[in-house]
Motif scaffolding. Structure first.
Motif, PDB file in Angstrom:
ATOM      1  N   ARG A  31      13.651 -70.148  17.821  1.00  0.00           N
ATOM      2  CA  ARG A  31      14.065 -71.069  16.767  1.00  0.00           C
ATOM      3  C   ARG A  31      14.291 -70.271  15.483  1.00  0.00           C
ATOM      4  O   ARG A  31      13.451 -69.480  15.079  1.00  0.00           O
ATOM      5  N   LYS A  32      15.444 -70.491  14.885  1.00  0.00           N
ATOM      6  CA  LYS A  32      15.798 -69.715  13.696  1.00  0.00           C
ATOM      7  C   LYS A  32      14.904 -70.090  12.525  1.00  0.00           C
ATOM      8  O   LYS A  32      14.689 -71.265  12.247  1.00  0.00           O
ATOM      9  N   TRP A  34      14.556 -68.493   8.694  1.00  0.00           N
ATOM     10  CA  TRP A  34      14.892 -67.496   7.672  1.00  0.00           C
ATOM     11  C   TRP A  34      13.686 -67.214   6.786  1.00  0.00           C
ATOM     12  O   TRP A  34      12.972 -68.146   6.412  1.00  0.00           O
ATOM     13  N   LYS A  82      26.907 -67.789  13.844  1.00  0.00           N
ATOM     14  CA  LYS A  82      25.471 -67.956  14.086  1.00  0.00           C
ATOM     15  C   LYS A  82      24.723 -68.542  12.903  1.00  0.00           C
ATOM     16  O   LYS A  82      23.514 -68.742  12.977  1.00  0.00           O
ATOM     17  N   SER A  83      25.459 -68.790  11.809  1.00  0.00           N
ATOM     18  CA  SER A  83      24.810 -69.338  10.624  1.00  0.00           C
ATOM     19  C   SER A  83      25.840 -70.010   9.742  1.00  0.00           C
ATOM     20  O   SER A  83      27.005 -69.638   9.734  1.00  0.00           O
ATOM     21  N   SER A  84      25.357 -71.002   8.981  1.00  0.00           N
ATOM     22  CA  SER A  84      26.229 -71.637   7.990  1.00  0.00           C
ATOM     23  C   SER A  84      26.259 -70.809   6.702  1.00  0.00           C
ATOM     24  O   SER A  84      27.042 -71.082   5.800  1.00  0.00           O
ATOM     25  N   ARG A  85      25.391 -69.789   6.621  1.00  0.00           N
ATOM     26  CA  ARG A  85      25.332 -68.961   5.417  1.00  0.00           C
ATOM     27  C   ARG A  85      26.470 -67.958   5.389  1.00  0.00           C
ATOM     28  O   ARG A  85      27.032 -67.612   6.418  1.00  0.00           O
TER      29      ARG A  85
HETATM   30  C1  I3P Z   1      17.397 -74.741  10.916  1.00  0.00           C
HETATM   31  C2  I3P Z   1      17.404 -74.235   9.475  1.00  0.00           C
HETATM   32  C3  I3P Z   1      18.250 -72.990   9.368  1.00  0.00           C
HETATM   33  C4  I3P Z   1      19.660 -73.230   9.894  1.00  0.00           C
HETATM   34  C5  I3P Z   1      19.618 -73.745  11.313  1.00  0.00           C
HETATM   35  C6  I3P Z   1      18.788 -74.993  11.451  1.00  0.00           C
HETATM   36  O1  I3P Z   1      16.670 -75.930  10.965  1.00  0.00           O
HETATM   37  O2  I3P Z   1      17.941 -75.221   8.640  1.00  0.00           O
HETATM   38  O3  I3P Z   1      18.300 -72.585   8.004  1.00  0.00           O
HETATM   39  O4  I3P Z   1      20.329 -72.005   9.914  1.00  0.00           O
HETATM   40  O5  I3P Z   1      20.936 -74.004  11.715  1.00  0.00           O
HETATM   41  O6  I3P Z   1      18.709 -75.374  12.804  1.00  0.00           O
HETATM   42  P1  I3P Z   1      15.075 -75.973  11.221  1.00  0.00           P
HETATM   43  O7  I3P Z   1      14.423 -75.391  10.009  1.00  0.00           O
HETATM   44  O8  I3P Z   1      14.785 -77.402  11.439  1.00  0.00           O
HETATM   45  O9  I3P Z   1      14.816 -75.114  12.444  1.00  0.00           O
HETATM   46  P2  I3P Z   1      21.372 -71.496   8.817  1.00  0.00           P
HETATM   47  O10 I3P Z   1      20.734 -71.590   7.490  1.00  0.00           O
HETATM   48  O11 I3P Z   1      21.596 -70.056   9.239  1.00  0.00           O
HETATM   49  O12 I3P Z   1      22.623 -72.284   8.980  1.00  0.00           O
HETATM   50  P3  I3P Z   1      21.526 -73.749  13.174  1.00  0.00           P
HETATM   51  O13 I3P Z   1      20.761 -74.623  14.110  1.00  0.00           O
HETATM   52  O14 I3P Z   1      22.971 -74.109  13.058  1.00  0.00           O
HETATM   53  O15 I3P Z   1      21.304 -72.299  13.511  1.00  0.00           O
END
Ligand code: I3P
Length: 126
Positions: A31-32, A34, A82-85
């Motif tokens: 689970r991601k 950051w 892989k990310s919205s960032r």
């Molecule tokens: C994740 C969290 C991450 C986000 C991720 C979410 O949610 O918001 O910051 O990645 O997106 O699933 P949670 O904290 O509930 O695990 P990004 O900031 O990199 O977009 P994703 O599922 O699209 O990877």
């Protein structure tokens, strides 16, 4: 081949803070999550610290060891999927660990990308 002298192995090439998310361990998806990490690059590895190295003594007291990433045979690539960032690249190790690294500041992430890519390119591919 291309054995790197021991002293050079110990030398820090670059260090600083980046946003880090480990997304796979040994090929298993994680689970991601950051977090800010103090990143220390040397010729063959990257170490991820929870705090800056200056705080290493307190890290040691609390038993916090850095996570060490072997760059030998590793891959590095930019990713938009892989990310919205913005400004995210991925490092994939031979052992199947995957890390995303990110900074909002363009020149900082560019410097890191090129420093890590340069280190990987100098190492034997295995
Ligand atoms: C994740 C969290 C991450 C986000 C991720 C979410 O949610 O918001 O910051 O990645 O997106 O699933 P949670 O904290 O509930 O695990 P990004 O900031 O990199 O977009 P994703 O599922 O699209 O990877």
């Amino acid at each position: 081949k291309d054995v790197i002298p021991p002293l050079e192995q110990l030398m820090v090439v670059k260090e600083g803070y980046l946003q880090k998310a480990k997304i796979a361990d040994g090929g298993k998806k994680l689970r991601k999550n950051w977090s800010t990490s103090w990143i220390v690059l040397s010729s063959q590895k990257i170490e991820f610290y929870k705090e800056s190295k200056q705080q290493a003594p307190s890290n040691m007291k609390t038993g916090h060891k850095p996570e060490s990433v072997d760059l030998c045979g590793a891959h590095i690539e930019w990713t938009k999927e892989k990310s919205s960032r913005k400004n995210v690249f991925q490092i994939t190790t031979v052992s199947g660990n995957e890390f995303l690294l990110q900074s909002d500041i363009d020149f900082i992430i560019l410097e890191w990308f090129h420093a890590i890519k340069n280190a990987i390119d100098r190492l034997p591919k295995r």
